[in-house]
Design a protein around this motif. Sequence first.
Motif, PDB file in Angstrom:
ATOM      1  N   PRO A 180       7.672  -2.341   5.575  1.00 54.74           N
ATOM      2  CA  PRO A 180       8.404  -1.432   6.455  1.00 54.74           C
ATOM      3  C   PRO A 180       9.890  -1.765   6.573  1.00 54.74           C
ATOM      4  O   PRO A 180      10.725  -0.862   6.600  1.00 54.74           O
ATOM      5  CB  PRO A 180       7.679  -1.580   7.791  1.00 54.74           C
ATOM      6  CG  PRO A 180       6.278  -1.954   7.409  1.00 54.74           C
ATOM      7  CD  PRO A 180       6.449  -2.838   6.194  1.00 54.74           C
ATOM      8  N   GLU A 181      10.229  -3.066   6.600  1.00 58.28           N
ATOM      9  CA  GLU A 181      11.641  -3.434   6.721  1.00 58.28           C
ATOM     10  C   GLU A 181      12.456  -3.077   5.484  1.00 58.28           C
ATOM     11  O   GLU A 181      13.683  -3.050   5.525  1.00 58.28           O
ATOM     12  CB  GLU A 181      11.806  -4.919   7.071  1.00 58.28           C
ATOM     13  CG  GLU A 181      11.220  -5.879   6.068  1.00 58.28           C
ATOM     14  CD  GLU A 181       9.769  -6.248   6.337  1.00 58.28           C
ATOM     15  OE1 GLU A 181       9.326  -7.231   5.720  1.00 58.28           O
ATOM     16  OE2 GLU A 181       9.062  -5.579   7.119  1.00 58.28           O
ATOM     17  N   GLY A 182      11.764  -2.747   4.374  1.00 57.17           N
ATOM     18  CA  GLY A 182      12.439  -2.321   3.158  1.00 57.17           C
ATOM     19  C   GLY A 182      12.290  -0.836   2.894  1.00 57.17           C
ATOM     20  O   GLY A 182      12.583  -0.364   1.808  1.00 57.17           O
ATOM     21  N   GLY A 183      11.804  -0.097   3.884  1.00 53.00           N
ATOM     22  CA  GLY A 183      11.654   1.340   3.736  1.00 53.00           C
ATOM     23  C   GLY A 183      10.264   1.790   3.334  1.00 53.00           C
ATOM     24  O   GLY A 183      10.005   2.974   3.186  1.00 53.00           O
ATOM     25  N   GLY A 184       9.356   0.840   3.143  1.00 52.07           N
ATOM     26  CA  GLY A 184       7.995   1.188   2.764  1.00 52.07           C
ATOM     27  C   GLY A 184       7.127   1.462   3.976  1.00 52.07           C
ATOM     28  O   GLY A 184       7.565   1.355   5.120  1.00 52.07           O
ATOM     29  N   ARG A 185       5.865   1.816   3.711  1.00 47.37           N
ATOM     30  CA  ARG A 185       4.920   2.087   4.803  1.00 47.37           C
ATOM     31  C   ARG A 185       3.732   1.136   4.772  1.00 47.37           C
ATOM     32  O   ARG A 185       2.747   1.359   5.452  1.00 47.37           O
ATOM     33  CB  ARG A 185       4.454   3.543   4.728  1.00 47.37           C
ATOM     34  CG  ARG A 185       5.600   4.530   4.961  1.00 47.37           C
ATOM     35  CD  ARG A 185       5.142   5.955   5.088  1.00 47.37           C
ATOM     36  NE  ARG A 185       4.394   6.365   3.901  1.00 47.37           N
ATOM     37  CZ  ARG A 185       3.482   7.338   3.888  1.00 47.37           C
ATOM     38  NH1 ARG A 185       3.208   8.008   4.980  1.00 47.37           N
ATOM     39  NH2 ARG A 185       2.860   7.646   2.787  1.00 47.37           N
ATOM     40  N   ASN A 186       3.811   0.103   3.949  1.00 43.87           N
ATOM     41  CA  ASN A 186       2.757  -0.907   3.872  1.00 43.87           C
ATOM     42  C   ASN A 186       1.399  -0.292   3.516  1.00 43.87           C
ATOM     43  O   ASN A 186       0.373  -0.671   4.046  1.00 43.87           O
ATOM     44  CB  ASN A 186       2.664  -1.694   5.195  1.00 43.87           C
ATOM     45  CG  ASN A 186       1.931  -2.995   5.038  1.00 43.87           C
ATOM     46  OD1 ASN A 186       1.956  -3.610   3.978  1.00 43.87           O
ATOM     47  ND2 ASN A 186       1.257  -3.424   6.078  1.00 43.87           N
ATOM     48  N   LEU A 187       1.407   0.656   2.564  1.00 38.67           N
ATOM     49  CA  LEU A 187       0.184   1.349   2.165  1.00 38.67           C
ATOM     50  C   LEU A 187      -0.543   0.684   1.001  1.00 38.67           C
ATOM     51  O   LEU A 187      -1.690   1.017   0.723  1.00 38.67           O
ATOM     52  CB  LEU A 187       0.508   2.798   1.773  1.00 38.67           C
ATOM     53  CG  LEU A 187       1.071   3.683   2.885  1.00 38.67           C
ATOM     54  CD1 LEU A 187       1.482   5.037   2.309  1.00 38.67           C
ATOM     55  CD2 LEU A 187       0.064   3.844   4.002  1.00 38.67           C
ATOM     56  N   ALA A 188       0.128  -0.236   0.322  1.00 43.48           N
ATOM     57  CA  ALA A 188      -0.449  -0.847  -0.879  1.00 43.48           C
ATOM     58  C   ALA A 188       0.248  -2.188  -1.113  1.00 43.48           C
ATOM     59  O   ALA A 188       1.224  -2.507  -0.441  1.00 43.48           O
ATOM     60  CB  ALA A 188      -0.240   0.092  -2.072  1.00 43.48           C
ATOM     61  N   PRO A 189      -0.254  -2.967  -2.076  1.00 39.94           N
ATOM     62  CA  PRO A 189       0.393  -4.247  -2.367  1.00 39.94           C
ATOM     63  C   PRO A 189       1.841  -4.071  -2.817  1.00 39.94           C
ATOM     64  O   PRO A 189       2.206  -3.040  -3.395  1.00 39.94           O
ATOM     65  CB  PRO A 189      -0.445  -4.826  -3.514  1.00 39.94           C
ATOM     66  CG  PRO A 189      -1.728  -4.081  -3.499  1.00 39.94           C
ATOM     67  CD  PRO A 189      -1.430  -2.741  -2.930  1.00 39.94           C
ATOM     68  N   ARG A 190       2.642  -5.094  -2.570  1.00 41.91           N
ATOM     69  CA  ARG A 190       4.023  -5.128  -3.061  1.00 41.91           C
ATOM     70  C   ARG A 190       3.987  -5.393  -4.573  1.00 41.91           C
ATOM     71  O   ARG A 190       3.057  -6.029  -5.074  1.00 41.91           O
ATOM     72  CB  ARG A 190       4.817  -6.254  -2.412  1.00 41.91           C
ATOM     73  CG  ARG A 190       4.685  -6.395  -0.930  1.00 41.91           C
ATOM     74  CD  ARG A 190       5.434  -5.293  -0.170  1.00 41.91           C
ATOM     75  NE  ARG A 190       5.291  -5.537   1.259  1.00 41.91           N
ATOM     76  CZ  ARG A 190       4.308  -5.047   2.005  1.00 41.91           C
ATOM     77  NH1 ARG A 190       3.382  -4.279   1.478  1.00 41.91           N
ATOM     78  NH2 ARG A 190       4.251  -5.305   3.289  1.00 41.91           N
ATOM     79  N   PRO A 191       5.009  -4.976  -5.296  1.00 37.69           N
ATOM     80  CA  PRO A 191       5.042  -5.240  -6.733  1.00 37.69           C
ATOM     81  C   PRO A 191       4.914  -6.729  -7.086  1.00 37.69           C
ATOM     82  O   PRO A 191       4.194  -7.076  -8.019  1.00 37.69           O
ATOM     83  CB  PRO A 191       6.396  -4.674  -7.171  1.00 37.69           C
ATOM     84  CG  PRO A 191       6.618  -3.537  -6.212  1.00 37.69           C
ATOM     85  CD  PRO A 191       6.093  -4.056  -4.889  1.00 37.69           C
ATOM     86  N   MET A 192       5.557  -7.611  -6.335  1.00 39.82           N
ATOM     87  CA  MET A 192       5.455  -9.041  -6.651  1.00 39.82           C
ATOM     88  C   MET A 192       4.073  -9.592  -6.307  1.00 39.82           C
ATOM     89  O   MET A 192       3.618 -10.547  -6.937  1.00 39.82           O
ATOM     90  CB  MET A 192       6.563  -9.845  -5.965  1.00 39.82           C
ATOM     91  CG  MET A 192       7.938  -9.611  -6.576  1.00 39.82           C
ATOM     92  SD  MET A 192       8.034 -10.049  -8.339  1.00 39.82           S
ATOM     93  CE  MET A 192       8.038 -11.831  -8.237  1.00 39.82           C
ATOM     94  N   GLU A 193       3.392  -9.000  -5.343  1.00 37.32           N
ATOM     95  CA  GLU A 193       1.996  -9.377  -5.098  1.00 37.32           C
ATOM     96  C   GLU A 193       1.144  -9.003  -6.309  1.00 37.32           C
ATOM     97  O   GLU A 193       0.214  -9.722  -6.668  1.00 37.32           O
ATOM     98  CB  GLU A 193       1.449  -8.678  -3.847  1.00 37.32           C
ATOM     99  CG  GLU A 193       1.999  -9.205  -2.551  1.00 37.32           C
ATOM    100  CD  GLU A 193       1.499  -8.426  -1.341  1.00 37.32           C
ATOM    101  OE1 GLU A 193       1.250  -9.077  -0.306  1.00 37.32           O
ATOM    102  OE2 GLU A 193       1.358  -7.187  -1.419  1.00 37.32           O
ATOM    103  N   MET A 194       1.474  -7.886  -6.932  1.00 44.23           N
ATOM    104  CA  MET A 194       0.741  -7.463  -8.128  1.00 44.23           C
ATOM    105  C   MET A 194       0.936  -8.463  -9.271  1.00 44.23           C
ATOM    106  O   MET A 194      -0.001  -8.746 -10.014  1.00 44.23           O
ATOM    107  CB  MET A 194       1.193  -6.068  -8.576  1.00 44.23           C
ATOM    108  CG  MET A 194       0.928  -4.969  -7.553  1.00 44.23           C
ATOM    109  SD  MET A 194      -0.811  -4.658  -7.289  1.00 44.23           S
ATOM    110  CE  MET A 194      -1.231  -3.897  -8.839  1.00 44.23           C
ATOM    111  N   VAL A 195       2.145  -9.013  -9.382  1.00 48.08           N
ATOM    112  CA  VAL A 195       2.394 -10.032 -10.399  1.00 48.08           C
ATOM    113  C   VAL A 195       1.507 -11.248 -10.132  1.00 48.08           C
ATOM    114  O   VAL A 195       0.858 -11.773 -11.040  1.00 48.08           O
ATOM    115  CB  VAL A 195       3.888 -10.439 -10.427  1.00 48.08           C
ATOM    116  CG1 VAL A 195       4.111 -11.654 -11.321  1.00 48.08           C
ATOM    117  CG2 VAL A 195       4.758  -9.276 -10.862  1.00 48.08           C
TER     118      VAL A 195
END
Length: 138
Positions: free
Chosen positions: A29-44
């Motif tokens: 959320p602090e980066g404009g997201g809605r926390n609906l899915a994993p972050r790209p770096m979490e995917m890494v």
Amino acid sequence: MECTVKWTGGMTFLAETASNHLVAMDGAPEGGGRNLAPRPMEMVLLGTGGCTAYDVVLILKKSGQDVTGCEVKLTSERAEVDPKVFTRIHMHFVVRGHALKRNLVEHAIRLSHEKYCSASIMLGKTAEITRDFEVVEG
């Protein structure tokens, strides 16, 4: 290998792999997201865990071990400034099976990290990667 990543609004992205699988990613959320899915770096990070766990199971099966489960918990630290690369990653494996030989489990993990897991070998260029494991009967 290829994939397509499409922005779907906000800070949400939908990736489609060449094998026709979909994966959603979103920002905090602090980066404009809605926390609906994993972050790209979490995917890494999770992709790296999947890569090494796959190797360990495959190597143990080829070694004639009766492996019934394999989990790896990854904890990481990232650089504080951009680019915020991974600087430390610790992998804790829990390998389950019947009469598993501890030395073969250790060997499988080592082979994954030194030879087969492209993801962890690549991340090892910026991060100190440590690992440990436990063997559980059953």
